[in-house]
Enzyme design. Structure first.
Site, mmCIF file in Angstrom:
data_model
loop_
_atom_site.group_PDB
_atom_site.id
_atom_site.type_symbol
_atom_site.label_atom_id
_atom_site.label_comp_id
_atom_site.label_asym_id
_atom_site.label_seq_id
_atom_site.Cartn_x
_atom_site.Cartn_y
_atom_site.Cartn_z
ATOM 1 N N ASP A 120 6.837 0.798 -2.196
ATOM 2 C CA ASP A 120 6.431 2.203 -2.137
ATOM 3 C C ASP A 120 6.002 2.594 -0.727
ATOM 4 O OD1 ASP A 120 5.532 4.730 -2.753
ATOM 5 O OD2 ASP A 120 3.748 4.069 -3.839
ATOM 6 N N MET A 136 -4.468 5.589 -6.732
ATOM 7 C CA MET A 136 -5.122 5.290 -5.451
ATOM 8 C C MET A 136 -6.533 5.848 -5.536
ATOM 9 S SD MET A 136 -1.874 6.128 -3.072
ATOM 10 C CE MET A 136 -1.092 6.965 -4.437
ATOM 11 N N HIS A 150 0.588 5.762 -10.165
ATOM 12 C CA HIS A 150 0.024 4.921 -9.105
ATOM 13 C C HIS A 150 -1.371 5.446 -8.781
ATOM 14 C CE1 HIS A 150 0.497 3.685 -4.552
ATOM 15 N NE2 HIS A 150 -0.462 3.016 -5.155
ATOM 16 N N SER A 190 8.923 9.739 -6.254
ATOM 17 C CA SER A 190 7.554 10.196 -5.990
ATOM 18 C C SER A 190 7.522 11.721 -5.922
ATOM 19 C CB SER A 190 7.037 9.612 -4.676
ATOM 20 O OG SER A 190 5.824 10.274 -4.344
ATOM 21 N N ASP A 239 1.517 9.960 -7.860
ATOM 22 C CA ASP A 239 0.501 9.423 -6.957
ATOM 23 C C ASP A 239 -0.827 10.130 -7.152
ATOM 24 O OD1 ASP A 239 1.940 7.455 -5.303
ATOM 25 O OD2 ASP A 239 3.210 9.172 -4.823
ATOM 26 N N HIS A 244 7.446 8.813 -10.311
ATOM 27 C CA HIS A 244 6.301 8.136 -9.696
ATOM 28 C C HIS A 244 5.243 9.187 -9.376
ATOM 29 C CE1 HIS A 244 4.467 4.876 -7.254
ATOM 30 N NE2 HIS A 244 4.097 5.850 -6.444
ATOM 31 N N MET A 296 2.711 -1.782 -1.111
ATOM 32 C CA MET A 296 2.642 -0.583 -0.273
ATOM 33 C C MET A 296 3.269 -0.902 1.081
ATOM 34 S SD MET A 296 1.284 2.011 -1.871
ATOM 35 C CE MET A 296 1.636 2.974 -0.424
ATOM 36 N N MET A 317 -4.648 10.443 -6.058
ATOM 37 C CA MET A 317 -5.542 10.132 -4.926
ATOM 38 C C MET A 317 -6.874 10.845 -5.114
ATOM 39 S SD MET A 317 -2.822 10.717 -1.872
ATOM 40 C CE MET A 317 -1.175 9.993 -1.932
HETATM 41 C C1 DX5 Z 1 1.757 7.057 -0.558
HETATM 42 C C2 DX5 Z 1 2.315 7.102 -1.945
HETATM 43 C C3 DX5 Z 1 3.781 7.013 -2.032
HETATM 44 C C4 DX5 Z 1 4.491 8.068 -1.268
HETATM 45 C C5 DX5 Z 1 5.911 7.636 -1.087
HETATM 46 O O1 DX5 Z 1 0.387 6.989 -0.585
HETATM 47 O O2 DX5 Z 1 1.809 6.040 -2.725
HETATM 48 O O3 DX5 Z 1 4.227 6.963 -3.358
HETATM 49 O O4 DX5 Z 1 4.438 9.308 -1.896
HETATM 50 O O5 DX5 Z 1 6.497 8.662 -0.423
HETATM 51 P P1 DX5 Z 1 7.586 8.528 0.720
HETATM 52 O O6 DX5 Z 1 8.829 8.118 0.014
HETATM 53 O O7 DX5 Z 1 7.583 9.899 1.221
HETATM 54 O O8 DX5 Z 1 7.095 7.525 1.730
HETATM 55 ZN ZN ZN Z 2 2.844 5.710 -4.719
#
Ligand code: DX5
Ligand code: ZN
Length: 215
Positions: A172, A65, A63, A5, A32, A30, A134, A34
């Site tokens: 994740d 979100m 991913h 990530s 993310d 990965h 998650m 948002m």
């Molecule tokens: C959270 C993300 C994850 C996060 C994982 O909303 O979807 O991918 O970045 O990070 P760590 O490994 O720091 O929990």
């Molecule tokens: Zn993620």
């Protein structure tokens, strides 16, 4: 497999951080995404995904979100995504959305929040290339792993077996060198790690340690 990530990377040194992952034993990047609506945080969008895609030597596992993810499937494909996950909680017509992701040439993933039971995935398991469980509430890196996630991995593995599906399980949030072995034993195929990698003194060595733990 291990997906790194980039949320916890230093974006001021993005090129170097990408190189670390390229040179490591990691399997995927990965990313993310948002939107400040589906989750209470905003991360980054297409310019950053494209910049990472241009330099990444490994597949991009994106991913989403975000609300209404179906609007952006083709745009994420064009930006370089090979694996694209949408949230169960954000999709009214999930079956159609998964078909759209596959038709665009990507692997289709369904992400489930900690409160969403995995039995809800039974009827779409054959349309789903991977399920992203998650193991924290989405929105932030560096949160503590929710222990109940282990039972969800086991229950989902059982559904995949009984349905004779080829779906992979990705986990994740809060994944670290201490819980990785337990997650793989429960049935995880892909682990996501962000904070555990980028907060360590030698990210590349940490990635190697993850790979040594996993089968
Ligand atoms: C959270 C993300 C994850 C996060 C994982 O909303 O979807 O991918 O970045 O990070 P760590 O490994 O720091 O929990
Ligand atoms: Zn993620």
């Amino acid at each position: 497999m291990l997906s790194i990530s980039m949320l916890s990377a230093d974006f001021g040194r993005l090129n170097e951080e990408i190189t670390v992952v390229n040179n490591s034993a990691a399997d995927w990047f990965h990313l993310d995404i948002m939107d400040g609506h589906f989750v209470p945080n905003i991360s980054f969008g297409f310019p950053v995904v494209k910049a990472i895609a241009a330099k990444a030597a490994k597949p991009l596992d994106v991913h989403l979100m975000i609300e209404q993810p179906e609007k952006y499937i083709d745009a994420f494909h064009a930006a370089g995504a090979q694996y694209l996950s949408v949230h169960y909680e954000a999709c009214t017509h999930l079956h159609r959305t998964l078909q759209h992701i596959r038709a665009a040439g990507m692997n289709a993933g369904v992400a489930v929040n900690p409160h969403t039971p995995v039995f809800l995935l039974k009827d779409i398991i054959h349309e789903t290339d991977f399920v992203l469980i998650m193991s924290v509430n989405p929105g932030f890196g560096g949160q503590a792993f929710i222990p109940h996630s282990v039972q969800k991995i086991e229950a989902l593995k059982e559904i995949i077996r009984s349905e004779k599906a080829a779906t992979l399980i990705e986990v994740d949030g809060g994944v670290n060198l201490q819980n990785a072995a337990q997650l793989c034993a429960a049935g995880a195929d892909i682990l996501v790690a962000g904070h555990a990698v980028f907060s360590s003194v030698h990210p590349e060595e940490t990635i190697k340690k993850f790979q040594d733990i996993k089968i």
